[in-house]
Design a protein around this motif. Structure first.
Motif, PDB file in Angstrom:
ATOM      1  N   PRO A  82       1.077  -1.353  -0.225  1.00 17.17           N
ATOM      2  CA  PRO A  82       0.483   0.075   0.094  1.00 17.17           C
ATOM      3  C   PRO A  82       0.915   1.385  -0.190  1.00 17.17           C
ATOM      4  O   PRO A  82       0.268   2.166  -0.811  1.00 17.17           O
ATOM      5  N   ASP A  83       2.053   0.919   0.613  1.00 13.04           N
ATOM      6  CA  ASP A  83       2.695   2.123   0.087  1.00 13.04           C
ATOM      7  C   ASP A  83       3.780   2.671  -0.584  1.00 13.04           C
ATOM      8  O   ASP A  83       4.472   3.713  -0.307  1.00 13.04           O
ATOM      9  N   LEU A  84       3.313   1.712  -1.790  1.00 14.80           N
ATOM     10  CA  LEU A  84       4.646   1.901  -2.892  1.00 14.80           C
ATOM     11  C   LEU A  84       4.054   2.805  -4.013  1.00 14.80           C
ATOM     12  O   LEU A  84       2.550   2.411  -3.702  1.00 14.80           O
ATOM     13  N   PRO A  85       4.948   3.750  -4.015  1.00 14.60           N
ATOM     14  CA  PRO A  85       4.751   4.696  -4.370  1.00 14.60           C
ATOM     15  C   PRO A  85       4.659   4.292  -6.465  1.00 14.60           C
ATOM     16  O   PRO A  85       5.649   4.076  -6.684  1.00 14.60           O
ATOM     17  N   VAL A  86       3.072   4.880  -6.816  1.00 12.86           N
ATOM     18  CA  VAL A  86       2.986   4.603  -8.049  1.00 12.86           C
ATOM     19  C   VAL A  86       2.613   6.149  -8.634  1.00 12.86           C
ATOM     20  O   VAL A  86       1.973   6.774  -8.343  1.00 12.86           O
ATOM     21  N   ALA A  87       3.127   6.085  -9.642  1.00 14.54           N
ATOM     22  CA  ALA A  87       3.124   7.459 -10.840  1.00 14.54           C
ATOM     23  C   ALA A  87       2.566   6.781 -11.836  1.00 14.54           C
ATOM     24  O   ALA A  87       2.954   5.814 -12.581  1.00 14.54           O
ATOM     25  N   VAL A  88       1.451   7.301 -12.811  1.00 17.04           N
ATOM     26  CA  VAL A  88       0.905   6.596 -13.715  1.00 17.04           C
ATOM     27  C   VAL A  88       0.787   7.881 -14.764  1.00 17.04           C
ATOM     28  O   VAL A  88      -0.391   9.205 -13.897  1.00 17.04           O
ATOM     29  N   LEU A  89       1.418   7.706 -15.623  1.00 12.50           N
ATOM     30  CA  LEU A  89       1.199   9.184 -16.735  1.00 12.50           C
ATOM     31  C   LEU A  89       0.271   8.285 -18.332  1.00 12.50           C
ATOM     32  O   LEU A  89       0.764   7.514 -18.700  1.00 12.50           O
ATOM     33  N   TRP A  90      -0.781   9.480 -18.117  1.00 16.15           N
ATOM     34  CA  TRP A  90      -1.607   8.784 -18.844  1.00 16.15           C
ATOM     35  C   TRP A  90      -2.268   9.532 -20.442  1.00 16.15           C
ATOM     36  O   TRP A  90      -2.333  11.263 -19.988  1.00 16.15           O
ATOM     37  N   GLY A  91      -1.418   9.583 -21.544  1.00 12.74           N
ATOM     38  CA  GLY A  91      -2.103  10.780 -22.814  1.00 12.74           C
ATOM     39  C   GLY A  91      -3.578  10.752 -22.687  1.00 12.74           C
ATOM     40  O   GLY A  91      -4.283   9.838 -23.011  1.00 12.74           O
ATOM     41  N   THR A  92      -4.188  11.738 -22.768  1.00 14.23           N
ATOM     42  CA  THR A  92      -5.446  12.310 -22.927  1.00 14.23           C
ATOM     43  C   THR A  92      -5.884  11.479 -24.556  1.00 14.23           C
ATOM     44  O   THR A  92      -7.424  10.936 -24.285  1.00 14.23           O
ATOM     45  N   ASP A  93      -5.284  11.248 -25.826  1.00 14.69           N
ATOM     46  CA  ASP A  93      -5.461  11.011 -26.670  1.00 14.69           C
ATOM     47  C   ASP A  93      -4.831   9.117 -27.195  1.00 14.69           C
ATOM     48  O   ASP A  93      -4.597   8.870 -27.801  1.00 14.69           O
ATOM     49  N   ASP A  94      -4.880   8.723 -26.020  1.00 17.73           N
ATOM     50  CA  ASP A  94      -3.894   7.205 -26.574  1.00 17.73           C
ATOM     51  C   ASP A  94      -5.731   6.307 -27.065  1.00 17.73           C
ATOM     52  O   ASP A  94      -6.192   6.512 -26.269  1.00 17.73           O
ATOM     53  N   PRO A 111      -5.710   6.115  -7.344  1.00 18.56           N
ATOM     54  CA  PRO A 111      -5.637   6.805  -6.626  1.00 18.56           C
ATOM     55  C   PRO A 111      -6.598   6.847  -5.421  1.00 18.56           C
ATOM     56  O   PRO A 111      -5.428   6.575  -4.198  1.00 18.56           O
ATOM     57  N   ASP A 112      -7.992   6.679  -5.652  1.00 21.69           N
ATOM     58  CA  ASP A 112      -8.833   6.736  -4.454  1.00 21.69           C
ATOM     59  C   ASP A 112      -8.173   5.465  -3.595  1.00 21.69           C
ATOM     60  O   ASP A 112      -8.851   5.339  -1.469  1.00 21.69           O
ATOM     61  N   THR A 113      -8.059   4.113  -4.263  1.00 18.18           N
ATOM     62  CA  THR A 113      -7.366   3.035  -3.525  1.00 18.18           C
ATOM     63  C   THR A 113      -6.047   2.676  -2.734  1.00 18.18           C
ATOM     64  O   THR A 113      -6.157   1.890  -1.891  1.00 18.18           O
ATOM     65  N   ARG A 114      -5.277   4.116  -3.533  1.00 18.78           N
ATOM     66  CA  ARG A 114      -3.981   4.022  -2.737  1.00 18.78           C
ATOM     67  C   ARG A 114      -3.539   5.659  -2.147  1.00 18.78           C
ATOM     68  O   ARG A 114      -3.002   6.011  -3.034  1.00 18.78           O
ATOM     69  N   PRO A 115      -4.501   5.891  -1.056  1.00 16.15           N
ATOM     70  CA  PRO A 115      -4.416   7.869  -1.326  1.00 16.15           C
ATOM     71  C   PRO A 115      -3.114   7.305  -0.629  1.00 16.15           C
ATOM     72  O   PRO A 115      -2.311   6.646   0.058  1.00 16.15           O
ATOM     73  N   GLY A 116      -2.228   9.178  -0.808  1.00 15.78           N
ATOM     74  CA  GLY A 116      -1.200   9.118  -0.521  1.00 15.78           C
ATOM     75  C   GLY A 116      -0.134   8.392  -1.520  1.00 15.78           C
ATOM     76  O   GLY A 116       1.321   8.816  -1.159  1.00 15.78           O
ATOM     77  N   SER A 117      -0.313   7.015  -2.178  1.00 17.97           N
ATOM     78  CA  SER A 117       1.117   6.775  -2.748  1.00 17.97           C
ATOM     79  C   SER A 117       1.168   6.494  -4.067  1.00 17.97           C
ATOM     80  O   SER A 117       1.930   6.464  -5.155  1.00 17.97           O
ATOM     81  N   THR A 118      -0.088   7.121  -4.965  1.00 17.39           N
ATOM     82  CA  THR A 118      -0.969   6.830  -5.896  1.00 17.39           C
ATOM     83  C   THR A 118      -1.206   7.906  -6.665  1.00 17.39           C
ATOM     84  O   THR A 118      -1.571   9.016  -6.137  1.00 17.39           O
ATOM     85  N   GLY A 144       8.500  15.707 -11.406  1.00 23.25           N
ATOM     86  CA  GLY A 144       7.264  16.637 -10.568  1.00 23.25           C
ATOM     87  C   GLY A 144       6.720  15.901  -9.078  1.00 23.25           C
ATOM     88  O   GLY A 144       7.043  15.403  -8.457  1.00 23.25           O
ATOM     89  N   TRP A 145       6.574  14.484 -10.117  1.00 25.07           N
ATOM     90  CA  TRP A 145       6.310  12.869  -8.796  1.00 25.07           C
ATOM     91  C   TRP A 145       7.477  12.753  -7.928  1.00 25.07           C
ATOM     92  O   TRP A 145       7.154  12.381  -7.345  1.00 25.07           O
ATOM     93  N   LEU A 146       8.471  12.468  -8.906  1.00 30.57           N
ATOM     94  CA  LEU A 146       9.834  12.252  -8.349  1.00 30.57           C
ATOM     95  C   LEU A 146      10.391  13.237  -7.151  1.00 30.57           C
ATOM     96  O   LEU A 146       9.869  12.733  -6.084  1.00 30.57           O
ATOM     97  N   GLN A 147      10.573  14.558  -7.171  1.00 26.08           N
ATOM     98  CA  GLN A 147      10.373  15.143  -6.479  1.00 26.08           C
ATOM     99  C   GLN A 147       9.250  15.193  -4.927  1.00 26.08           C
ATOM    100  O   GLN A 147      10.159  15.392  -3.837  1.00 26.08           O
ATOM    101  N   ARG A 148       7.830  14.945  -5.257  1.00 20.80           N
ATOM    102  CA  ARG A 148       7.319  14.714  -4.206  1.00 20.80           C
ATOM    103  C   ARG A 148       7.406  14.293  -3.544  1.00 20.80           C
ATOM    104  O   ARG A 148       7.263  13.703  -2.985  1.00 20.80           O
ATOM    105  N   THR A 149       7.639  12.789  -4.283  1.00 24.25           N
ATOM    106  CA  THR A 149       8.023  11.466  -3.687  1.00 24.25           C
ATOM    107  C   THR A 149       8.843  11.495  -2.301  1.00 24.25           C
ATOM    108  O   THR A 149       8.935  10.728  -1.784  1.00 24.25           O
TER     109      THR A 149
END
Length: 159
Positions: A82-94, A111-118, A144-149
């Motif tokens: 649950p505490d493993l950081p996850v970043a999901v980057l998604w293209g709007t036009d995928d 992110p709703d199911t993994r608050p604070g870590s995703t 930015g995600w790396l710096q916040r995490t």
């Protein structure tokens, strides 16, 4: 079963030979995989088509299309700490894995199911390969995600 049978027939070889042609690969990449079609150059097309010339490429093609796809993200994600950081980057036009499809919706809700870590970040005007399609958007989002995490320690050198 039927797809497997067709792919293993002579028709499968004809399909494979057509799909692996550089002009076919370029057309597919430019018609929905990449939004920024200027990123689809000869080097990228060769990078994708070159392995299709190797021994065993046809067999791999058949296996990819007819074999077990493996576990779905909905099965794997709950197995993460649950505490493993996850970043999901998604293209709007995928168009390969659309934002409004089941996998896109799953990752939007993650992110709703993994608050604070995703974190889920939408990258506008970006297709299925965001790091290559729009590095100008993807790299800052990831940094930015790396710096916040993992914020830098006070007094630590940064570059």
């Amino acid at each position: 079963f039927l797809i497997d049978l067709l792919l293993r027939s002579p028709l499968g070889r004809v399909l494979f030979d057509r799909v692996r042609k550089p002009e076919t690969v370029r057309r597919v990449l430019e018609s929905g995989v990449y939004v920024n079609t200027a990123r689809v150059d000869d080097a990228l097309v060769e990078l994708i088509t070159c392995p299709a010339e190797a021994d065993g490429a046809f067999e791999a093609f058949v296996e990819i299309l007819s074999g077990d796809p493996g576990p779905r993200p909905e099965i794997l994600a709950p197995l993460l700490r649950p505490d493993l950081p996850v970043a999901v980057l998604w293209g709007t036009d995928d168009q390969v894995t659309p934002l409004g499809g089941p996998v896109g919706l799953f990752f939007q809700r993650l992110p709703d199911t993994r608050p604070g870590s995703t974190e889920f970040t939408l990258l506008p005007g970006t297709g299925h390969c965001p790091f290559d399609d729009r590095p100008d958007l993807c790299s800052p989002a990831l940094l930015g995600w790396l710096q916040r995490t993992w914020p830098a320690e006070p007094g630590a050198a940064t570059s």
